[in-house]
Design a protein around this motif. Structure first.
Motif, mmCIF file in Angstrom:
data_model
loop_
_atom_site.group_PDB
_atom_site.id
_atom_site.type_symbol
_atom_site.label_atom_id
_atom_site.label_comp_id
_atom_site.label_asym_id
_atom_site.label_seq_id
_atom_site.Cartn_x
_atom_site.Cartn_y
_atom_site.Cartn_z
ATOM 1 N N LYS A 128 0.883 -1.290 0.112
ATOM 2 C CA LYS A 128 -0.067 -0.007 -0.021
ATOM 3 C C LYS A 128 1.040 1.312 -0.019
ATOM 4 O O LYS A 128 0.379 2.262 -0.365
ATOM 5 C CB LYS A 128 -0.913 0.106 1.120
ATOM 6 N N TRP A 129 2.057 1.021 0.232
ATOM 7 C CA TRP A 129 2.963 2.347 0.539
ATOM 8 C C TRP A 129 3.643 2.462 -0.695
ATOM 9 O O TRP A 129 4.237 3.575 -1.024
ATOM 10 C CB TRP A 129 4.164 2.157 1.486
ATOM 11 N N LEU A 130 3.554 1.666 -1.909
ATOM 12 C CA LEU A 130 4.239 1.836 -3.231
ATOM 13 C C LEU A 130 3.794 3.018 -3.850
ATOM 14 O O LEU A 130 4.308 3.630 -4.735
ATOM 15 C CB LEU A 130 4.161 0.456 -3.861
ATOM 16 N N ASP A 131 2.374 3.503 -3.808
ATOM 17 C CA ASP A 131 1.765 4.370 -4.259
ATOM 18 C C ASP A 131 2.640 5.773 -3.951
ATOM 19 O O ASP A 131 2.446 6.989 -4.691
ATOM 20 C CB ASP A 131 0.385 4.720 -3.759
ATOM 21 N N TYR A 132 3.334 5.814 -3.146
ATOM 22 C CA TYR A 132 4.127 7.073 -2.635
ATOM 23 C C TYR A 132 5.704 7.059 -2.838
ATOM 24 O O TYR A 132 6.397 7.774 -2.598
ATOM 25 C CB TYR A 132 3.903 7.415 -1.139
ATOM 26 N N ILE A 133 5.915 5.832 -3.448
ATOM 27 C CA ILE A 133 7.569 5.575 -3.547
ATOM 28 C C ILE A 133 7.727 5.626 -4.867
ATOM 29 O O ILE A 133 7.357 4.727 -5.961
ATOM 30 C CB ILE A 133 7.876 4.116 -2.914
ATOM 31 N N PHE A 134 8.522 6.727 -5.323
ATOM 32 C CA PHE A 134 8.796 6.737 -7.047
ATOM 33 C C PHE A 134 10.456 6.683 -7.155
ATOM 34 O O PHE A 134 11.210 7.099 -6.296
ATOM 35 C CB PHE A 134 8.369 8.060 -7.451
ATOM 36 N N GLU A 182 9.695 7.113 6.384
ATOM 37 C CA GLU A 182 8.741 8.204 6.338
ATOM 38 C C GLU A 182 8.588 8.807 4.876
ATOM 39 O O GLU A 182 9.515 9.051 4.116
ATOM 40 C CB GLU A 182 9.488 9.316 7.030
ATOM 41 N N ILE A 183 7.282 8.617 4.564
ATOM 42 C CA ILE A 183 7.028 9.014 3.017
ATOM 43 C C ILE A 183 7.040 10.601 2.834
ATOM 44 O O ILE A 183 6.838 11.258 3.836
ATOM 45 C CB ILE A 183 5.577 8.583 2.556
ATOM 46 N N ASP A 184 7.852 11.000 1.631
ATOM 47 C CA ASP A 184 7.609 12.117 1.449
ATOM 48 C C ASP A 184 6.367 13.044 1.528
ATOM 49 O O ASP A 184 5.383 12.471 0.765
ATOM 50 C CB ASP A 184 8.446 12.628 0.171
ATOM 51 N N SER A 185 6.144 13.966 2.514
ATOM 52 C CA SER A 185 4.756 14.546 2.677
ATOM 53 C C SER A 185 4.156 15.148 1.290
ATOM 54 O O SER A 185 2.897 15.160 1.158
ATOM 55 C CB SER A 185 4.838 15.674 3.601
ATOM 56 N N GLN A 186 4.983 15.815 0.429
ATOM 57 C CA GLN A 186 4.722 16.453 -0.708
ATOM 58 C C GLN A 186 3.895 15.575 -1.544
ATOM 59 O O GLN A 186 2.997 15.568 -2.096
ATOM 60 C CB GLN A 186 5.468 17.400 -1.345
ATOM 61 N N THR A 187 4.864 14.360 -1.948
ATOM 62 C CA THR A 187 4.295 13.311 -2.667
ATOM 63 C C THR A 187 3.042 12.562 -2.164
ATOM 64 O O THR A 187 2.283 12.462 -2.923
ATOM 65 C CB THR A 187 5.457 12.201 -2.736
ATOM 66 N N GLN A 188 3.058 12.487 -0.843
ATOM 67 C CA GLN A 188 1.650 11.865 -0.343
ATOM 68 C C GLN A 188 0.340 12.588 -0.532
ATOM 69 O O GLN A 188 -0.444 12.281 -0.975
ATOM 70 C CB GLN A 188 1.846 11.596 1.234
ATOM 71 N N VAL A 189 0.797 13.975 -0.391
ATOM 72 C CA VAL A 189 -0.465 14.848 -0.446
ATOM 73 C C VAL A 189 -0.853 14.899 -1.932
ATOM 74 O O VAL A 189 -2.133 14.854 -2.559
ATOM 75 C CB VAL A 189 -0.020 16.459 -0.211
ATOM 76 N N ILE A 190 0.133 14.968 -3.004
ATOM 77 C CA ILE A 190 -0.176 15.003 -4.556
ATOM 78 C C ILE A 190 -0.906 13.669 -4.867
ATOM 79 O O ILE A 190 -1.962 13.650 -5.641
ATOM 80 C CB ILE A 190 1.160 15.053 -5.192
ATOM 81 N N VAL A 191 -0.473 12.512 -4.497
ATOM 82 C CA VAL A 191 -0.907 11.245 -4.713
ATOM 83 C C VAL A 191 -2.387 11.034 -4.172
ATOM 84 O O VAL A 191 -3.256 10.701 -5.130
ATOM 85 C CB VAL A 191 -0.088 10.135 -4.233
ATOM 86 N N ASP A 192 -2.413 11.342 -2.962
ATOM 87 C CA ASP A 192 -3.866 11.247 -2.649
ATOM 88 C C ASP A 192 -4.828 12.407 -2.996
ATOM 89 O O ASP A 192 -6.169 11.956 -3.366
ATOM 90 C CB ASP A 192 -3.891 11.623 -1.002
ATOM 91 N N THR A 193 -4.379 13.593 -3.438
ATOM 92 C CA THR A 193 -5.075 14.704 -3.867
ATOM 93 C C THR A 193 -5.775 14.067 -5.346
ATOM 94 O O THR A 193 -6.891 13.975 -5.705
ATOM 95 C CB THR A 193 -4.498 15.818 -4.347
ATOM 96 N N VAL A 194 -4.768 13.376 -6.209
ATOM 97 C CA VAL A 194 -5.251 13.029 -7.442
ATOM 98 C C VAL A 194 -6.156 11.788 -7.370
ATOM 99 O O VAL A 194 -7.016 11.717 -8.097
ATOM 100 C CB VAL A 194 -3.878 12.619 -8.240
ATOM 101 N N ALA A 195 -5.863 10.786 -6.364
ATOM 102 C CA ALA A 195 -6.726 9.685 -6.218
ATOM 103 C C ALA A 195 -8.150 10.132 -5.867
ATOM 104 O O ALA A 195 -9.025 9.577 -6.512
ATOM 105 C CB ALA A 195 -6.178 8.743 -5.006
#
Length: 204
Positions: A128-134, A182-195
């Motif tokens: 589930k954390w792979l959505d935030y790992i690029f 710790e996932i990068d917070s900006q990445t998490q916000v962008i991914v969750d917003t797009v989703a």
């Protein structure tokens, strides 16, 4: 807030078990102790902890049961080294990326590839954390700001330079070791917003 630039690895001199928590007594060097006060925030292996007491060269932290369960501080033993970073101060240079000190999950060391030319570690995380790992994205590992390497299934590589190995405890990792992520917070916000936007679009 923190930068993910570890300042030192410091020895856990003593761990005292109490009801619902453990008290860590960590030996900090003179430079790290300078200006440090009761109530200050200090990252231990990337976990934001509050200084509850200062004694000689020792900083004391209370680690709650929930934190012990969700991070690798639950596996730390007396004599172990933890990555230490004091909190970011206004005007400081940010050499890594902004970290909150709130660990999202743990990853397991699957493979360590150490040759004369490189030092690479393959880490496995819950899918589930792979959505935030690029690839080439930021990630915090035991409080270290690092760049994600190649991704393979639910695993990803990190490529470490000698400087990182010399000033952090990542060189002590072995196969099956657990590291704090710790996932990068900006990445998490962008991914969750797009989703969320896509979910609304398809729901209409």
């Amino acid at each position: 807030m923190f930068t993910g630039i570890v300042q030192a690895t410091c020895k856990v001199e003593k761990i005292i078990e109490k009801a619902g928590l453990k008290t860590f007594e960590v030996a900090l060097g003179t430079e790290l102790l300078q200006g440090l006060k009761h109530g200050a925030s200090v990252a231990n292996n990337g976990v934001c902890l509050t200084v509850t007491e200062l004694r000689d060269n020792i900083a004391i932290f209370d680690v709650m049961e929930e934190t012990l369960k969700l991070t690798n501080l639950g596996n730390v033993k007396q004599g172990d080294l933890v990555n230490i970073e004091r909190s970011l101060t206004y005007g400081s240079e940010i050499g890594g990326h902004v970290l909150s000190g709130h660990v999202h999950t743990q990853a397991t060391v699957k493979t360590i590839s150490h040759t004369a030319e490189h030092y690479n570690i393959l880490l496995e995380v819950d899918e589930k954390w792979l959505d935030y790992i690029f690839y080439k994205g930021f990630i915090g590992i035991n409080g270290c700001s690092l760049t994600v390497g190649e991704i393979e299934g639910n695993c990803f590589w990190i490529h470490l330079i000698p400087e990182t190995l010399s000033i952090t405890n990542l060189s002590d990792l072995q196969q099956s070791s657990l590291v704090n992520i710790e996932i990068d917070s900006q990445t998490q916000v962008i991914v969750d917003t797009v989703a969320k936007i896509m979910a609304r679009k398809f729901a209409d």
